[in-house]
Design a protein around this motif. Sequence first.
Motif, short mmCIF file in Angstrom:
data_model
loop_
_atom_site.label_atom_id
_atom_site.label_comp_id
_atom_site.label_asym_id
_atom_site.label_seq_id
_atom_site.Cartn_x
_atom_site.Cartn_y
_atom_site.Cartn_z
N ARG A 183 0.82 -1.21 0.00
CA ARG A 183 0.00 0.00 0.00
C ARG A 183 0.86 1.26 0.00
O ARG A 183 0.33 2.37 -0.04
CB ARG A 183 -0.92 0.02 1.23
CG ARG A 183 -1.97 -1.08 1.22
CD ARG A 183 -2.80 -1.05 2.51
NE ARG A 183 -2.01 -1.46 3.66
CZ ARG A 183 -1.54 -0.67 4.60
NH1 ARG A 183 -1.75 0.64 4.52
NH2 ARG A 183 -0.85 -1.13 5.63
N ALA A 184 2.15 1.09 0.04
CA ALA A 184 3.07 2.23 0.12
C ALA A 184 3.08 3.01 -1.20
O ALA A 184 2.65 2.52 -2.25
CB ALA A 184 4.48 1.73 0.44
N GLN A 185 3.58 4.23 -1.12
CA GLN A 185 3.68 5.08 -2.30
C GLN A 185 4.58 4.44 -3.35
O GLN A 185 5.52 3.70 -3.03
CB GLN A 185 4.23 6.46 -1.91
CG GLN A 185 3.32 7.24 -0.99
CD GLN A 185 3.95 8.52 -0.48
OE1 GLN A 185 5.15 8.74 -0.64
NE2 GLN A 185 3.16 9.37 0.14
N THR A 186 4.29 4.73 -4.60
CA THR A 186 4.98 4.11 -5.72
C THR A 186 6.49 4.29 -5.63
O THR A 186 7.26 3.36 -5.90
CB THR A 186 4.47 4.68 -7.04
OG1 THR A 186 3.05 4.46 -7.13
CG2 THR A 186 5.14 4.01 -8.22
N ALA A 187 6.92 5.48 -5.24
CA ALA A 187 8.37 5.74 -5.16
C ALA A 187 9.04 4.85 -4.12
O ALA A 187 10.15 4.35 -4.33
CB ALA A 187 8.62 7.21 -4.83
N LEU A 188 8.35 4.63 -3.00
CA LEU A 188 8.90 3.76 -1.96
C LEU A 188 8.95 2.31 -2.42
O LEU A 188 9.93 1.59 -2.17
CB LEU A 188 8.08 3.88 -0.69
CG LEU A 188 8.17 5.20 0.08
CD1 LEU A 188 7.16 5.24 1.21
CD2 LEU A 188 9.58 5.41 0.61
N VAL A 189 7.91 1.87 -3.10
CA VAL A 189 7.88 0.50 -3.62
C VAL A 189 9.02 0.27 -4.59
O VAL A 189 9.70 -0.76 -4.56
CB VAL A 189 6.53 0.20 -4.29
CG1 VAL A 189 6.55 -1.19 -4.95
CG2 VAL A 189 5.39 0.27 -3.28
N ARG A 190 9.27 1.25 -5.43
CA ARG A 190 10.36 1.14 -6.41
C ARG A 190 11.71 1.02 -5.69
O ARG A 190 12.55 0.20 -6.07
CB ARG A 190 10.36 2.35 -7.33
CG ARG A 190 11.38 2.25 -8.46
CD ARG A 190 11.35 3.45 -9.38
NE ARG A 190 10.03 3.65 -9.97
CZ ARG A 190 9.24 4.69 -9.70
NH1 ARG A 190 9.63 5.62 -8.84
NH2 ARG A 190 8.08 4.79 -10.29
N GLU A 191 11.90 1.83 -4.65
CA GLU A 191 13.15 1.74 -3.90
C GLU A 191 13.33 0.38 -3.26
O GLU A 191 14.43 -0.19 -3.25
CB GLU A 191 13.17 2.82 -2.82
CG GLU A 191 13.46 4.22 -3.32
CD GLU A 191 13.71 5.18 -2.17
OE1 GLU A 191 14.73 5.02 -1.47
OE2 GLU A 191 12.88 6.07 -1.96
#
Length: 316
Positions: A183-191
């Motif tokens: 459910r995390a923000q896309t930028a965090l998921v990418r990291e």
Amino acid sequence: MPELVSKDLVIVGGGPAGLSAAIYARRSLLDAVTLEREALGGQTILTSEIDNYPGVPHTDGFTLSDAMRAQAEELGAHIVMDPVSSIGLDDKTGRFVVEAASARYDAASVILAAGARPRPAGFEGEERFAGHGVSYCATCDGMFYRDKQVFVVGGGNSAAEEALFLARIASKVTLIVRKDHLRAQTALVRELEENEKVELRLLTSIVSVEGDELPGKITLRDNATGATYVERFEEGSVGIFVLVGRIPETELVSGLVKLDGQGYALTDERMATWTPGLFVAGDARAKPLRQIVTAASDGAVAATSAAAYLGLPVEG
């Protein structure tokens, strides 16, 4: 029993919302006191890196909180370390009675800015090992797991941020997510996906944690199949960080405000509740975004609303 101390406003909580309220209350010339039970700054002081507070780039939670405290005290705000046990309403006077450990306050208005506490995941052994292998704050306890393996339970922004923080310390970070997505923000998921020290395990839950003095055996469940499996570690070589949300600290006003299904206080845009003179600011209220900047904004609005309620001039 100590005598009642009369105040225009009592602010319960000394995090960003409470400290911001203290600043704005003082600027509105309210006779106010801010009561904090543990540490000024609240959960903010546990944050190691803050890059999204406007005008203060690349800071940490303690530094930012201390600056807020210093500003409030420089303006003359009265801040007391004193845990509050109850908030009541005197039906005869229409004023609030706030019971603290060392004083009682008779207040014309109250701002609850008590924030929220970590929500447990509910696996067997969680309570037993809390503080001894199970933690709810990576920035507090992460250094105990330098070059060790850690599990992070949760799929939201907090879990993702803490997993990335731990990846700089631990040898391996396994993110346990009970659903089939983060459910995390896309930028965090990418990291997370790009970090070679992070392993994502979707549709997975921790069933139990066992060990003698410290965790040494973790039983996990594949939520897609229901099958369970065990991972064993040398005791003291693994940590479990639970980051599955927070429980709002609204118990003190549960009979005076409306709560949503998760226990957050319902307010209007002025931070007002259905009890005249009672306001809720920060993470304890229902809102779409819980960040330091929104908590500070809430506190400013709540204090100016309290001043308006008391018939005093407010900043426009």
